[in-house]
Write a protein that holds these residues in place. Structure first.
Motif, PDB file in Angstrom:
ATOM      1  N   ARG A  23       0.877  -1.484  10.633  1.00 12.87           N
ATOM      2  CA  ARG A  23       0.728  -0.973   9.255  1.00 12.87           C
ATOM      3  C   ARG A  23       1.171  -2.012   8.239  1.00 12.87           C
ATOM      4  O   ARG A  23       0.607  -2.120   7.158  1.00 12.87           O
TER       5      ARG A  23
ATOM      6  N   MET B 166      -6.486   2.917   9.065  1.00 16.36           N
ATOM      7  CA  MET B 166      -6.859   1.504   8.927  1.00 16.36           C
ATOM      8  C   MET B 166      -8.321   1.374   8.513  1.00 16.36           C
ATOM      9  O   MET B 166      -8.659   0.623   7.596  1.00 16.36           O
TER      10      MET B 166
ATOM     11  N   ILE C 261      -1.824  -4.152   7.856  1.00 18.73           N
ATOM     12  CA  ILE C 261      -2.889  -3.448   7.121  1.00 18.73           C
ATOM     13  C   ILE C 261      -2.544  -3.406   5.635  1.00 18.73           C
ATOM     14  O   ILE C 261      -3.416  -3.548   4.781  1.00 18.73           O
TER      15      ILE C 261
ATOM     16  N   ARG D 184      -7.072  -6.957   8.095  1.00 18.60           N
ATOM     17  CA  ARG D 184      -7.514  -6.388   9.372  1.00 18.60           C
ATOM     18  C   ARG D 184      -6.723  -7.033  10.502  1.00 18.60           C
ATOM     19  O   ARG D 184      -6.778  -8.256  10.663  1.00 18.60           O
TER      20      ARG D 184
ATOM     21  N   GLY E 265      -5.057  -5.317   1.709  1.00 19.17           N
ATOM     22  CA  GLY E 265      -5.623  -4.811   2.953  1.00 19.17           C
ATOM     23  C   GLY E 265      -6.068  -5.917   3.886  1.00 19.17           C
ATOM     24  O   GLY E 265      -6.960  -6.691   3.562  1.00 19.17           O
TER      25      GLY E 265
END
Lengths: 266, 969
Positions: free
Chosen positions: B313, B458, B316, B323, B321
């Motif tokens: 997290r 996600m 993320i 990946r 944001g």
């Protein structure tokens, strides 16, 4: 015709969609993601595609059993539609969790052309998840696109990959009647039930199945993780011995042949 | 609540691997008389459903028609066991996350059945003459954990948990006025706040100025925000170190290196969830490493799993944001063969801890679809009460999304998992010492993860990020909403309304909602005009989202539930009101000496002992349970060689499919050196991380590092002095290497107070550990390396100088000694070595490369032989040495800055040209057979076959017995 279109199914817990997407594009297809929620809202979207791919992962956490919850979600609205898609010339690929989903949906092996759960993919004999490269061989089978007699190295990565039918006789029938498209082989090239060449203990070494008309393929090991030369475990030796890397990794053949078949027929 | 019970079991004649595994576990744990174990999966469906509905559902969904059958029991019916069969049933305790139950509810909805309450359980039918008390005792230790599970013998769950009573929603004041320091400390302790007297007095004074008492929610908010876990009070404190004053240790050491180096590839360091560096012209990569030690000590499976979930997290929520593309995990345990009688009361056995941690990492990382590509495991007796679980994650994001900033007026949107009572006081719990009773007292801080909920969150976050729908993001970690919103609101202000928060179950009070550390939740700052779209995207990705509040510009944190104001605090006080700590540190080197060992009489056995050390031995049993191939980016795998069982120094990833640009990920850690000199430990950790990276093809000039501390009680001046000494040594070296720190974390107070049989107590302190993680960006993964020998006839080259540095070595450990001469790193020649080896690899004159660390040149050569199944002749006399070293020391010295390289005979001149002034020597040759021969001058020192070495190396952690079955053949 234009490039065949591949629907790359997304769903909660499906997690191999990017590599599957890329592998089909690399083979000359046009890949498009579609989330299961959207496909359930508009099932007719499927008819715009020539290829349906259900990638690997842990759909809905593989809760209850692997692929079960996603298969249940798809069954009512998509089961018959995919069957029709296949009968009309569509091609379907299920890898790992995708294979488990297709089995639960009754799309594989689908020996009679009806949606019935004839086999299952269940817990490895080791009772745990395992990631290792295996050697598989493509068999003389009903599969309309997979060439026979190829010996390939693909990585297996699953906890529930043991392919079991209702009886030993039913298992033998899958082999005898050309449904067992891919098998695990030992170092002598023979189908094997022995760990670790066969990572899960599947009877007769069965690693992948096709359906009655050869248009659906499900495999436990991952061609989508072995399609580039640098995916292969000993590519540095290959590079050293040959002076360069080959064009493809061992998994690429699946995507190339599916796209080629879809293109030839379209 | 009454419920239908459905038991699903294998049909007659079908295999039952789950039952078989349970039988192996029970038997291994010493339960005698078991003749068979059969497993059943159980489901509880609320009695509201009709018999017909339940039967139809069980047939369609719960039971696999090919190999399983099911039995239904009507609500409130008793079930009688067959004689000679005990049933062992494991049920999640009320409130513990049960992802399967949620999936069953989803399938109920998909079948258009009423979505009723659902529970699950696992049953084992244990056949044979077995005492039920013993069965229960063993099950508690080895099949379940009664922190999170209820374990029933010969009884089945009565039904589903009943509805929780209505919570007390009123605003609670906590009067502090007039309390003296002792009373304040008592209040902090009773409430699990982990605030010290000085901090409590600061809070008291603040609210006295406001002429009111704090509310419970305000006090809890401060406790979370000011926790060691969130604020790093020690590392940011002022330290008086043997007469020197160090103002803000962190800033003056670690951050100082990064800011002084000012490397142009750094995009964002120390300010975000993870450090971000440039990957190529478009994208960046980010990296974060965390620890999750205390939860893992108490509930290894849940603790490790939620640790992995938490660091994912973090990634993320990095920038706008990212990946996640890879995970890395490093563990420290007590030896898994620890005798039961040596286990302190209140500790889980290290083997139980290790198995639980490995399966926890596996069952979170694999479903998330993130490859676990790198790691290591270390063993020392002093980790018995405080196992260390380091969890790391790497992500990729467009560089244009590297920076975030919430604005006044932005809507606070929370998404992902629901909020429950789980994990309350995790942040404060992690700041306290563990003791014999922690297991029972701190259970609430331990959780079970739900990776699919995180995966959905996600997917939703990344879909929103691609549409540029939010201006800031963070994850909910320690402190839950209170920390996430509190951090984002810094410099702004926020109004939060808690009543809209979706709950796992009724009964939570507002402060519980606010500080719950329920997993799998993210918080976004969304411009109002984009709110509808965010909610639509989350809906499409099946991730639950709701509006938690909005950001303001008055620098106040206001938290309401319905119309009641539970918090109205000045954010400046919350963030800057914490008094700086003044800490005292001092360092005195321990009095140690080199051991007086008799001359080694059997070098072959000595080498086999070193290979079989838990720290050195093969970790294949662990590695194979992790998915290291998902995402199809692995160009350098954790296992290498012709049989894919040799050890890799680092992971190589090509994360952009079709591109050859890559990332090399490695780590370094050696806790034993810390017992001799923490400075040696820290330097070696950094040099090892760099060597591992370079050996695999990493570029030492394009590498960033992370520091993760696990330490003992830093209120002890010596303990803090060790930390300062280690930090300064590490930073000095990092400055020379020009490797910036981009992220780091500390876990302090890793001590266990064990209660002894005589009623006394004994404190077990871990050796101070810094895990250094290194990440390098490289232009082409085709110019990377593995460690396995490739060709018979190649020259074996040892780069670097071998010294009398066996202090803390595996060889000494195998003789029961620690020693004194821990390896040190000479910074200038160390850098020259890294650069030289890198140049040689890039020039193409190296066939294989391996870092020398634990076990020295003997272990490294043996590992290269195992990988390539090619033997080696090693001439120990050819080593470049400093001082007078006998054959034993030449074999097993752990001097740093050394590599073993495999060089084609015709490329030795190239090698020399690329190594520049770095010393190297040809010390042997790769053989065509499978024989390993170590000689010194003309004296045979050790001769062994690869099969012998392989067996020694694989058997210690061959927990399924499958690895050595092959080696024996």
């Amino acid at each position: 015709m234009s490039n065949p279109k591949a629907l790359i199914l997304r769903a909660p817990g499906i997690n191999c969609e990017r590599e599957t997407h890329h592998a089909f594009e690399r083979a000359g297809g046009t890949s498009e993601y579609l989330h299961i929620k959207k496909l359930l809202e508009q099932p007719e979207l499927l008819d715009q595609f020539q290829i349906l791919a259900v990638p690997g992962g842990f759909s809905y956490g593989d809760d209850i059993s692997s692929g079960r919850v996603l298969a249940q979600e798809m069954k009512a609205q998509l089961g018959e539609r995919i069957l029709n898609f296949v009968d009309r010339g569509g091609l379907v690929l299920g890898i790992c969790n995708g294979f488990q989903v297709l089995v639960r949906l009754g799309l594989l092996p689908c020996t009679k052309g009806t949606l019935e759960e004839e086999v299952t993919l269940t817990h490895n004999l080791s009772n745990h998840y395992e990631c290792r490269w295996v050697t598989v061989q493509t068999q003389k089978s009903r599969c309309s696109f997979l060439p026979e007699g190829l010996t390939l190295r693909w990585p297996a990565a699953h906890g529930e990959g043991r392919l079991v039918a209702t009886s030993p006789e039913a298992q033998q029938t899958l082999v005898d009647e050309g449904f067992a498209a891919v098998v695990y082989v030992d170092k002598d090239g023979n189908a094997t039930e022995q760990y670790p060449a066969n990572p899960n203990g599947a009877p007769l070494g069965m690693a992948g199945l096709t359906n009655h008309n050869g248009r659906v393929l499900g495999v436990m090991p991952h061609p989508d993780r072995s399609y580039l030369p640098i995916h292969m475990p000993n590519w540095r030796r290959t590079q050293l011995d040959n002076g360069e890397l080959p064009l493809d990794g061992d998994g690429m053949v699946v995507f190339r042949e599916m796209v080629k078949t879809a293109k030839a027929e379209g | 609540m009454q419920a239908w019970r459905i038991d699903v079991l294998a049909k007659q004649g079908q295999l039952d691997p789950i039952g078989d595994a349970a039988q192996r576990t029970l038997t291994a744990a010493g339960l005698h008389g078991v003749t068979d174990v059969r497993s059943r999966r159980g489901y509880l469906l609320s009695a509201e459903l009709s018999e017909q509905q339940v039967e139809g559902f069980a047939r369609a969904v719960l039971c696999d028609p090919v190999i399983e059958e099911f039995v239904m029991h009507a609500p409130d019916t008793a079930v009688h066991n067959a004689p000679e069969v005990h049933t062992l049933t494991i049920v999640p305790k009320p409130g513990v996350t049960d992802p399967v139950a949620h999936s069953v509810q989803k399938s109920l909805a998909d079948m258009f059945l009423p979505v009723v309450a659902v529970g699950t359980y696992q049953t084992y039918d244990v056949h044979g003459d077995v005492a039920s008390e013993q069965l229960l005792a063993i099950a508690k230790k080895d099949l379940a954990n009664d922190i999170v599970q209820q374990i029933l013998v010969d009884a089945l769950p009565a039904g589903l948990p009943s509805e929780s009573p209505m919570p007390d929603l009123s605003v609670h004041q906590v009067p502090l006025k007039g309390l003296d320091e002792d009373a304040l400390i008592a209040l902090s302790k009773d409430g699990g706040l982990a605030l010290d007297g000085h901090e409590m007095k600061t809070i008291q004074a603040h609210f006295e100025m406001q002429q009111r008492a704090p509310t419970r929610l305000e006090l809890e908010t401060l406790a979370q925000t000011w926790s060691e876990h969130c604020k790093h009070k020690t590392l940011t404190g002022t330290v008086s170190f043997d007469g020197r004053t160090i103002d803000n240790l962190m800033k003056s050491t670690i951050a100082h290196v990064t800011h002084t180096l000012d490397r142009d590839f750094c995009v964002s360091v120390f300010v975000d969830n993870a450090g971000i560096i440039k990957f190529d012209d478009v994208d960046s990569v980010c990296i974060k490493v965390e620890t999750h030690n205390r939860p893992s000590a108490i509930e290894p499976f849940g603790g490790a799993g939620t640790g992995v979930g938490g660091v994912i997290r973090d990634v993320i929520g990095t920038g706008l944001g990212a990946r996640p593309i890879a995970n890395s995990d490093v563990f420290c345990f007590a030896p898994p063969d620890l005798k039961a009688e040596d286990l302190p009361r209140g500790c889980l056995h290290p083997l139980t801890v290790m198995k639980g941690v490995v399966s926890g990492v596996r069952d979170y990382g694999n479903p998330m679809g993130i490859p676990t590509v790198n790691g290591s495991v270390h063993f020392d007796d002093n980790f018995v009460g405080n196992p260390l679980v380091y969890v790391g994650s790497v992500g990729i994001l467009p560089t244009a999304r590297g920076l975030k900033k919430a604005n006044p007026g932005d809507i606070i949107v929370a998404l992902g998992g629901r909020t429950g009572r789980d994990g309350i006081h995790g942040a404060t719990f992690s700041s306290l010492e563990l003791n014999t009773k922690s297991e029972s007292l701190s259970g609430g801080a331990v959780q079970i993860g739900d990776p699919i909920t995180e995966r959905k969150a996600m997917d939703a976050v990344l879909a929103c990020a691609d549409e540029d729908l939010f201006s800031a993001i963070t994850d909910c970690g320690a402190g839950g909403f209170s920390s996430a919103v509190g951090e984002m609101a810094e410099g702004l202000g926020a109004i939060v309304t808690l009543e809209a928060c979706p709950l796992k179950y009724a009964g939570l009070t507002p402060w519980e909602i606010w500080i719950s550390e329920a997993q799998e939740r993210m918080v976004l700052a969304v411009p109002p005009e984009k709110l509808d779209r965010v909610l639509a995207v989350c809906e499409a990705e099946a991730s639950e989202a709701f509006v938690l509040g909005r950001f303001t510009n008055d620098n106040r944190l206001i938290v309401k539930h319905n119309d009641d104001v539970h918090c109205d605090m000045d954010l400046a006080f919350m963030h800057d009101g914490l008094p700086s700590r003044l800490l005292v540190a001092s360092y005195k080197a321990p009095e140690l000496s080199e051991p007086n060992l008799p001359a080694e009489s059997d070098h072959k056995q000595a080498l086999l002992d070193v290979m079989a050390d838990f720290g050195v031995c093969s970790k294949e049993w662990i590695i194979r349970q992790y998915d290291h191939e998902v995402q199809a980016a692995s160009a350098g795998k954790p296992l290498c060689g012709i049989h894919e069982d040799g050890p890799a120094d680092a992971a190589v990833l090509a994360p952009k499919l079709g591109s050859m640009r890559g990332v090399v990920l490695s780590n370094g850690l050696n806790p034993r050196y810390s017992k001799i000199d923490p400075a040696a430990m820290a330097e070696c950790a950094l040099d090892e991380a760099m060597r591992n990276s370079v050996a695999a093809g990493g570029d030492p000039d394009y590498t960033v590092i992370l520091d993760n501390y696990c330490w003992g009680n830093t209120r002890d001046p010596q303990c803090l002095g060790e930390l300062v000494r280690a930090t300064e040594a590490m930073c000095d070296l990092a400055m020379t290497y020009r490797t910036p720190f981009v992220s780091g974390k500390d876990s302090l107070h890793n001590e266990f107070r064990a209660t002894l049989d005589d009623g006394g107590t004994k404190t077990i302190r871990i050796p101070g550990c810094i895990l250094v993680t290194a990440m390098s960006v490289i232009p082409d993964v085709r110019r990377t390396m593995t460690s396995d020998f490739k060709r018979a006839g190649s020259k074996i080259v040892l780069v670097g100088t071998t010294k009398d540095e066996l202090g803390g070595s595996v060889y000494y450990k195998s003789k029961g000694e620690l020693g004194k001469n821990a390896p040190r790193v000479l910074k200038d020649s160390a850098l020259a070595t890294l650069n030289g080896v890198h140049r040689a690899i890039q020039a193409g004159c190296v066939l294989s490369a391996h870092d020398l660390s634990e076990g020295g040149v003997a272990a490294a050569a043996t590992e290269m032989s195992i990988g390539g199944r090619l033997g080696a002749d090693v001439q120990l006399a050819s080593l470049i040495v400093e001082g007078n070293l006998d054959a034993t020391k030449r074999m097993f010295s752990e001097s740093q800055s050394r590599f073993l390289l495999e060089i084609p005979p015709d490329r030795l001149d190239d090698l020399k040209a690329n190594l520049h002034e770095v010393p190297f020597a040809v010390i042997g040759e790769v053989r065509s057979d499978e024989q390993l021969a170590f000689t010194n001058n003309n004296e045979a020192i050790a001769n062994l076959t690869i099969a012998e070495a392989e067996y020694a190396w694989k058997h210690p952690l061959d927990l399924d017995g499958t690895l050595t079955a092959e080696a024996k053949r």
